[in-house]
Scaffold this motif. Structure first.
Motif, short mmCIF file in Angstrom:
data_model
loop_
_atom_site.label_atom_id
_atom_site.label_comp_id
_atom_site.label_asym_id
_atom_site.label_seq_id
_atom_site.Cartn_x
_atom_site.Cartn_y
_atom_site.Cartn_z
N SER A 50 -0.30 -4.95 1.72
CA SER A 50 -0.92 -4.83 0.40
C SER A 50 0.07 -4.26 -0.61
O SER A 50 0.09 -4.68 -1.78
CB SER A 50 -2.18 -3.96 0.47
N ILE A 51 0.92 -3.33 -0.20
CA ILE A 51 1.96 -2.81 -1.08
C ILE A 51 2.93 -3.93 -1.44
O ILE A 51 3.32 -4.11 -2.60
CB ILE A 51 2.72 -1.65 -0.41
N THR A 52 3.32 -4.70 -0.42
CA THR A 52 4.26 -5.80 -0.63
C THR A 52 3.67 -6.85 -1.55
O THR A 52 4.35 -7.42 -2.41
CB THR A 52 4.64 -6.43 0.72
N TYR A 53 2.38 -7.11 -1.38
CA TYR A 53 1.70 -8.13 -2.18
C TYR A 53 1.69 -7.75 -3.66
O TYR A 53 2.00 -8.58 -4.53
CB TYR A 53 0.27 -8.29 -1.67
N VAL A 54 1.33 -6.50 -3.97
CA VAL A 54 1.26 -6.11 -5.38
C VAL A 54 2.66 -6.05 -5.99
O VAL A 54 2.84 -6.34 -7.17
CB VAL A 54 0.53 -4.76 -5.58
N GLY B 125 -10.73 -14.87 3.91
CA GLY B 125 -9.40 -15.38 3.59
C GLY B 125 -8.81 -14.74 2.36
O GLY B 125 -7.60 -14.51 2.28
N ARG B 126 -9.64 -14.43 1.39
CA ARG B 126 -9.15 -13.78 0.17
C ARG B 126 -8.52 -12.42 0.50
O ARG B 126 -7.44 -12.09 0.00
CB ARG B 126 -10.30 -13.60 -0.83
N ILE C 106 -5.81 -4.66 -8.47
CA ILE C 106 -6.22 -5.70 -7.52
C ILE C 106 -7.24 -5.21 -6.51
O ILE C 106 -8.21 -5.90 -6.21
CB ILE C 106 -4.98 -6.25 -6.78
N PHE C 107 -7.07 -3.99 -6.00
CA PHE C 107 -7.87 -3.57 -4.85
C PHE C 107 -9.03 -2.62 -5.16
O PHE C 107 -9.99 -2.59 -4.39
CB PHE C 107 -6.97 -2.92 -3.80
N CYS D 97 -4.25 -10.94 0.66
CA CYS D 97 -3.82 -9.77 -0.12
C CYS D 97 -3.37 -8.62 0.77
O CYS D 97 -2.47 -7.87 0.39
CB CYS D 97 -4.96 -9.28 -1.01
N ALA D 98 -4.00 -8.46 1.93
CA ALA D 98 -3.79 -7.24 2.72
C ALA D 98 -3.10 -7.46 4.06
O ALA D 98 -2.73 -6.49 4.72
CB ALA D 98 -5.12 -6.53 2.96
#
Length: 359
Positions: free
Chosen positions: A265-269, A46-47, A234-235, A51-52
């Motif tokens: 992942s780009i959107t998340y960061v 889930g983590r 983050i990654f 993020c991804a």
């Protein structure tokens, strides 16, 4: 008591059912250092999912709707689904692919067990987001401070009140693309709230060199150095932000078998960096000041738009070169003019010559 035993048996079976990773790990590659962990495998997956794949997803609803689409509408062509349904179903399939046996586990479980599965995955996604928010709040101050200089006034690493449009540096980075932060009237209206910034009014910090070209809005979009630092933070690993290979622990990407950057992942960061620059105290999807959920969805919808595929493909190539150069196909080719490249060339010439000889 029977319910507790049932949940216990399910938790035990879920550990084995989600142990596999989406990306095959080669036995011939040195893996990450492993340490004892009591974290439920579903929380672990889930983590990474948050993020991804999707940060603001209601996992319980996602699984429920996904099961419906797999069952009741199994014979219906996917192109006949509404756009929202197709997008939601794609996220559901991504979730299942993160743990190959998760699909069978969900389909064979009772409604109560499915809710337990969803809650554990949601717990992981929410926990990762909270950890990343906390970690980036202080780290971002280092990234926005010019080397050899200091911010004036000083921004405490663990205090948010002096950020946002209240500070010259963060205000300039958060200024919506197309507006001029150096214009006194514009700056005043941003500071006092006369200009309300919607989630789809993207800030200039998303652009390379913090420069926006209104004639070519794709130019440099989502290519800023600040975003690269945020994604590595983050990654990959904390030390990789400074390009110093001294980390003693593996980054989240390696732990989860992530070998390429995803659109999510780009959107998340970008969303995490955006919040870290603002003066907002609590990360909330419904916060009307940072408008984080609208901000996130507006970027992800652009990256998922089929009409923008060429630009997005180029963007992903650029990102993978920044973050995962050792895993790209190009990097796995023998270096030009190397001994290995020459051996491969000679072998190819011999094979071609042998094939041309008549029998």
């Amino acid at each position: 008591m029977a319910g507790n035993n049932q949940q216990s048996r399910h938790a035990s079976s879920s550990e084995s059912s989600v142990a596999q990773k989406r990306t095959h790990s080669s036995a011939l590659e040195l893996g990450p250092r492993k340490k004892q962990s009591t974290q439920d495998p579903l929380v672990h997956h889930g983590r990474h999912f948050g993020c991804a794949v999707h940060a603001f997803c209601n996992v319980q609803t996602l699984i429920s709707n996904g099961i419906t689409l797999m069952g009741e509408r199994d014979d219906e062509p996917e192109e006949d689904l509404m756009v929202v349904e197709r997008r939601e179903y794609a996220v559901f399939r991504e979730l299942l692919q993160m743990a190959p046996r998760l699909e069978a586990c969900i389909m064979d479980s009772s409604e109560e067990e499915v809710i337990l599965i969803a809650d554990l995955i949601q717990k992981g996604a929410n926990g990762a987001r909270a950890d990343d928010t906390k970690g980036m709040k202080s780290a971002i101050i280092d990234w926005i401070t010019p080397k050899g200089q200091s911010l004036n006034p000083h921004i405490p690493r663990n205090v948010k009140s002096g950020r946002g449009f209240n500070h010259e540096r963060t205000g300039a980075l958060l200024c919506p693309a197309g507006l001029d932060w150096n214009n006194t009237e514009t700056r005043t209206k941003l500071v006092n709230g006369q200009i309300q910034v919607a989630g789809d009014q993207w800030p200039v910090f998303l652009y390379a060199n913090y420069w926006y070209d209104p004639e070519d809005p794709w130019n440099g979009l989502l290519r800023s150095g600040l975003l690269v630092s945020a994604l590595k933070h983050i990654f990959t690993s904390l030390s990789s932000v400074d390009q110093e290979p001294k980390a003693t622990r593996s980054g989240n990407a390696h732990i989860h078998g992530m070998r390429f950057v995803t659109k999510a992942s780009i959107t998340y960061v970008a969303t995490q960096a955006h919040f870290s620059l603002t003066s907002a105290q609590v990360f909330s999807r419904t916060d009307l000041v940072t408008n984080s959920e609208h901000f996130y969805n507006s970027i992800l919808e652009l990256l998922d738009d089929p009409e923008e595929k060429d630009e997005v493909d180029q963007l992903l190539i650029w990102w993978n070169r920044q973050v995962f150069p050792l895993y790209s196909d190009m990097e796995r080719m023998p270096s030009k003019n190397s001994a290995l490249a020459r051996i491969c060339q000679k072998h190819a010439e011999y094979t071609e010559s042998a094939a041309s000889v008549p029998t």
